[in-house]
Design a protein around this motif. Structure first.
Motif, short mmCIF file in Angstrom:
data_model
loop_
_atom_site.label_atom_id
_atom_site.label_comp_id
_atom_site.label_asym_id
_atom_site.label_seq_id
_atom_site.Cartn_x
_atom_site.Cartn_y
_atom_site.Cartn_z
N TRP A 74 4.96 -26.83 -7.37
CA TRP A 74 4.05 -25.77 -7.83
C TRP A 74 2.63 -26.31 -7.69
O TRP A 74 2.34 -27.40 -8.21
CB TRP A 74 4.35 -25.43 -9.28
N PRO A 75 1.73 -25.62 -7.02
CA PRO A 75 0.40 -26.20 -6.76
C PRO A 75 -0.49 -26.18 -7.99
O PRO A 75 -0.39 -25.30 -8.85
CB PRO A 75 -0.15 -25.28 -5.67
N SER A 76 -1.39 -27.17 -8.03
CA SER A 76 -2.37 -27.21 -9.11
C SER A 76 -3.68 -26.54 -8.71
O SER A 76 -4.54 -26.29 -9.57
CB SER A 76 -2.64 -28.66 -9.54
N VAL A 77 -3.85 -26.27 -7.42
CA VAL A 77 -5.03 -25.54 -6.92
C VAL A 77 -4.59 -24.64 -5.78
O VAL A 77 -3.55 -24.87 -5.16
CB VAL A 77 -6.15 -26.49 -6.42
N THR A 78 -5.39 -23.63 -5.51
CA THR A 78 -5.18 -22.82 -4.32
C THR A 78 -6.16 -23.25 -3.25
O THR A 78 -7.11 -23.99 -3.49
CB THR A 78 -5.36 -21.33 -4.63
N SER A 79 -5.90 -22.77 -2.05
CA SER A 79 -6.74 -23.08 -0.90
C SER A 79 -6.54 -21.95 0.11
O SER A 79 -5.69 -21.08 -0.11
CB SER A 79 -6.36 -24.43 -0.29
N PRO A 80 -7.26 -21.96 1.23
CA PRO A 80 -7.03 -20.89 2.20
C PRO A 80 -5.58 -20.78 2.67
O PRO A 80 -5.11 -19.68 2.97
CB PRO A 80 -7.96 -21.28 3.36
N SER A 81 -4.85 -21.89 2.71
CA SER A 81 -3.46 -21.85 3.15
C SER A 81 -2.47 -21.79 1.99
O SER A 81 -1.26 -21.68 2.22
CB SER A 81 -3.15 -23.07 4.01
N VAL A 82 -2.95 -21.87 0.77
CA VAL A 82 -2.09 -21.80 -0.42
C VAL A 82 -2.61 -20.69 -1.31
O VAL A 82 -3.49 -20.88 -2.14
CB VAL A 82 -2.07 -23.15 -1.19
N GLN A 83 -2.06 -19.49 -1.09
CA GLN A 83 -2.48 -18.31 -1.83
C GLN A 83 -1.25 -17.62 -2.41
O GLN A 83 -0.23 -17.47 -1.72
CB GLN A 83 -3.23 -17.34 -0.92
N PRO A 84 -1.31 -17.18 -3.65
CA PRO A 84 -0.14 -16.53 -4.26
C PRO A 84 0.07 -15.13 -3.70
O PRO A 84 -0.84 -14.51 -3.14
CB PRO A 84 -0.51 -16.49 -5.73
N LEU A 135 -0.56 -12.54 -10.81
CA LEU A 135 -0.33 -13.22 -12.09
C LEU A 135 -0.01 -14.70 -11.92
O LEU A 135 0.07 -15.43 -12.91
CB LEU A 135 0.81 -12.55 -12.85
N ALA A 136 0.18 -15.16 -10.69
CA ALA A 136 0.56 -16.56 -10.46
C ALA A 136 -0.62 -17.48 -10.76
O ALA A 136 -1.73 -17.25 -10.29
CB ALA A 136 1.03 -16.75 -9.03
N VAL A 137 -0.37 -18.52 -11.52
CA VAL A 137 -1.42 -19.43 -11.98
C VAL A 137 -1.22 -20.80 -11.35
O VAL A 137 -0.15 -21.41 -11.47
CB VAL A 137 -1.41 -19.57 -13.51
N ALA A 138 -2.24 -21.28 -10.67
CA ALA A 138 -2.22 -22.62 -10.07
C ALA A 138 -3.19 -23.51 -10.83
O ALA A 138 -4.40 -23.34 -10.74
CB ALA A 138 -2.61 -22.54 -8.60
N ASP A 139 -2.64 -24.43 -11.60
CA ASP A 139 -3.44 -25.44 -12.27
C ASP A 139 -2.53 -26.60 -12.63
O ASP A 139 -1.30 -26.54 -12.43
CB ASP A 139 -4.17 -24.88 -13.50
N HIS A 144 13.71 -25.11 0.52
CA HIS A 144 12.32 -25.05 0.07
C HIS A 144 12.29 -24.14 -1.16
O HIS A 144 12.56 -22.94 -1.06
CB HIS A 144 11.41 -24.51 1.17
N MET A 145 11.96 -24.74 -2.30
CA MET A 145 11.91 -23.98 -3.54
C MET A 145 10.46 -23.98 -4.02
O MET A 145 9.97 -24.96 -4.59
CB MET A 145 12.83 -24.60 -4.59
N LEU A 146 9.78 -22.87 -3.75
CA LEU A 146 8.34 -22.75 -4.02
C LEU A 146 8.08 -21.44 -4.76
O LEU A 146 7.49 -20.50 -4.21
CB LEU A 146 7.56 -22.80 -2.70
N PRO A 147 8.48 -21.33 -6.01
CA PRO A 147 8.43 -20.05 -6.72
C PRO A 147 7.02 -19.54 -6.97
O PRO A 147 6.85 -18.35 -7.28
CB PRO A 147 9.17 -20.35 -8.03
N PHE A 148 6.01 -20.40 -6.83
CA PHE A 148 4.63 -19.93 -6.98
C PHE A 148 4.33 -18.78 -6.02
O PHE A 148 3.51 -17.91 -6.32
CB PHE A 148 3.67 -21.10 -6.71
N PHE A 149 5.00 -18.75 -4.86
CA PHE A 149 4.70 -17.75 -3.84
C PHE A 149 5.53 -16.47 -3.98
O PHE A 149 5.39 -15.56 -3.17
CB PHE A 149 4.90 -18.35 -2.45
#
Length: 365
Positions: free
Chosen positions: A287-297, A301-305, A245-250
């Motif tokens: 890499w997510p384009s939006v955040t949500s209650p279960s997707v938080q950095p 400085l992490a940008v989700a768009d 699992h490679m999820l560097p946004f987190f």
């Protein structure tokens, strides 16, 4: 076309026990830059695999008729060393897609995006569902990274799913020809579903169960999932490939996706150091384009768009040669996930079925 394919198949059977056939004239042609052209006297590689397009699921390969499948899949698959760069999509099945939808979307995954694999995510407990997956994958020349889904409730529902999937793999005669690997996941170590020694035991038992089908077994997991369990070296030793699992946004030092390569390298290097040279894939990778209650950095400085979601895949594509040269035959990567309808914010398609950005990564370099 069917007669041509059959004659081609019979001619190639002298080359290999795979009995694989190249795409016949008149078929849906892959992009010319994405097919390795070989001569009629092609021979197997050191791994025992024929070169593309004479091995499954190479771009340009055409499935033989079911009646002409070989007796086993020992020499069926492409050399894992050719499975680097973009290989396909994570595909969530919680919606229990119909056979028709599976065929339609798997066709798109193969023909539009030049994928070789789908990596299943989530679970559908409908009777016969994996047979539908096999049917759609076989019809569209896709390999499958199958999944025993643990879920997030820390219960034992996974046991029934394990038994159902193992039964399906043995009962369906085509399953061993499309199922590249069986995963335990998602993130069982990070989520604390099982102690690492018990997870390693489950991997070993599944490998024994599937040995006659030549289907490898792995665990779908974060680097941190291993690290927080003392490295869980017993699991790394038990699995056949390393599905990362490679999820560097987190990451705690994440910012924008164009700056994420050192974060990718950090986790990848950990697996290089502890993985004993095994083949590696980035399977839950995006890499997510939006955040949500279960997707938080974990970084302010992490940008989700959408530009950063797109930028992450551009980054991986730019580092194709680096990933190709990783020990174990290079790193193949999946895009997580096919559609926002499957996991909001991560899809290549938005919820209305429109592509969020251009997506045509390299499949070789």
């Amino acid at each position: 076309m069917a007669l041509y394919a059959l004659l081609s198949f019979l001619a190639l059977s002298s080359l290999s026990l795979t009995r694989a056939v190249p795409l016949a004239n008149g078929g849906a042609q892959p992009h010319p830059e994405q097919v390795d052209h070989v001569s009629a006297n092609a021979t197997a590689s050191k791994s025992g695999a024929l070169p593309a397009p004479f091995c499954f699921p190479a771009l340009g390969f055409q499935m033989p008729p079911p009646a002409f499948l070989p007796p086993d899949n020992t020499h069926w698959w492409c050399d894992p060393a050719t499975e680097y760069a973009f290989v396909g999509f994570s595909y969530e099945v919680t919606a229990c897609q119909s056979r028709e939808q599976l065929h339609r979307e798997f066709r798109d995954i193969r023909q539009h995006f030049k994928s070789r694999y789908v990596r299943l995510y989530g679970a559908c407990d409908r009777e016969g569902f994996y047979d539908d997956i096999v049917d759609a994958a076989y019809a569209n020349t896709l390999g499958v990274h199958a999944l025993i889904w643990f879920g997030f409730n820390l219960d034992d529902v996974w046991i029934g799913r394990r038994d159902t999937l193992l039964t399906a793999l043995h009962a369906n005669p085509r399953a061993k020809f499309v199922t590249r690997v069986l995963q335990f996941g998602s993130e069982p170590l990070f989520d604390g579903v099982l102690p690492h020694d018990q997870l390693a035991e489950q991997v070993t038992l599944a490998k024994a169960n599937l040995s006659s089908l030549n289907i490898p077994v792995t665990v779908s997991e974060l680097a941190y999932g291993y690290q927080e369990r003392g490295g869980a070296q017993d699991v790394l030793d038990a699995i056949d490939s390393i599905n990362i699992h490679m999820l560097p946004f987190f990451a705690q030092d994440a910012s924008t996706s164009d700056q994420a390569w050192p974060l990718v390298q950090r986790d990848l290097q950990w697996f290089i150091d502890h993985g004993n040279g095994k083949k590696m894939y980035f399977d839950e990778n995006g890499w997510p384009s939006v955040t949500s209650p279960s997707v938080q950095p974990n970084s302010p400085l992490a940008v989700a768009d959408i530009p950063n979601e797109h930028g992450y895949y551009v980054l991986l594509d730019e580092h194709c040669e680096d990933l190709k040269n990783v020990v174990g035959g290079g790193v193949g990567w999946f895009a997580h996930i096919y559609s926002d309808n499957q996991e909001p914010g991560y899809g290549i398609y938005d919820s209305s079925g429109k592509m969020k950005f251009p997506f045509a990564p390299r499949t070789h370099c």
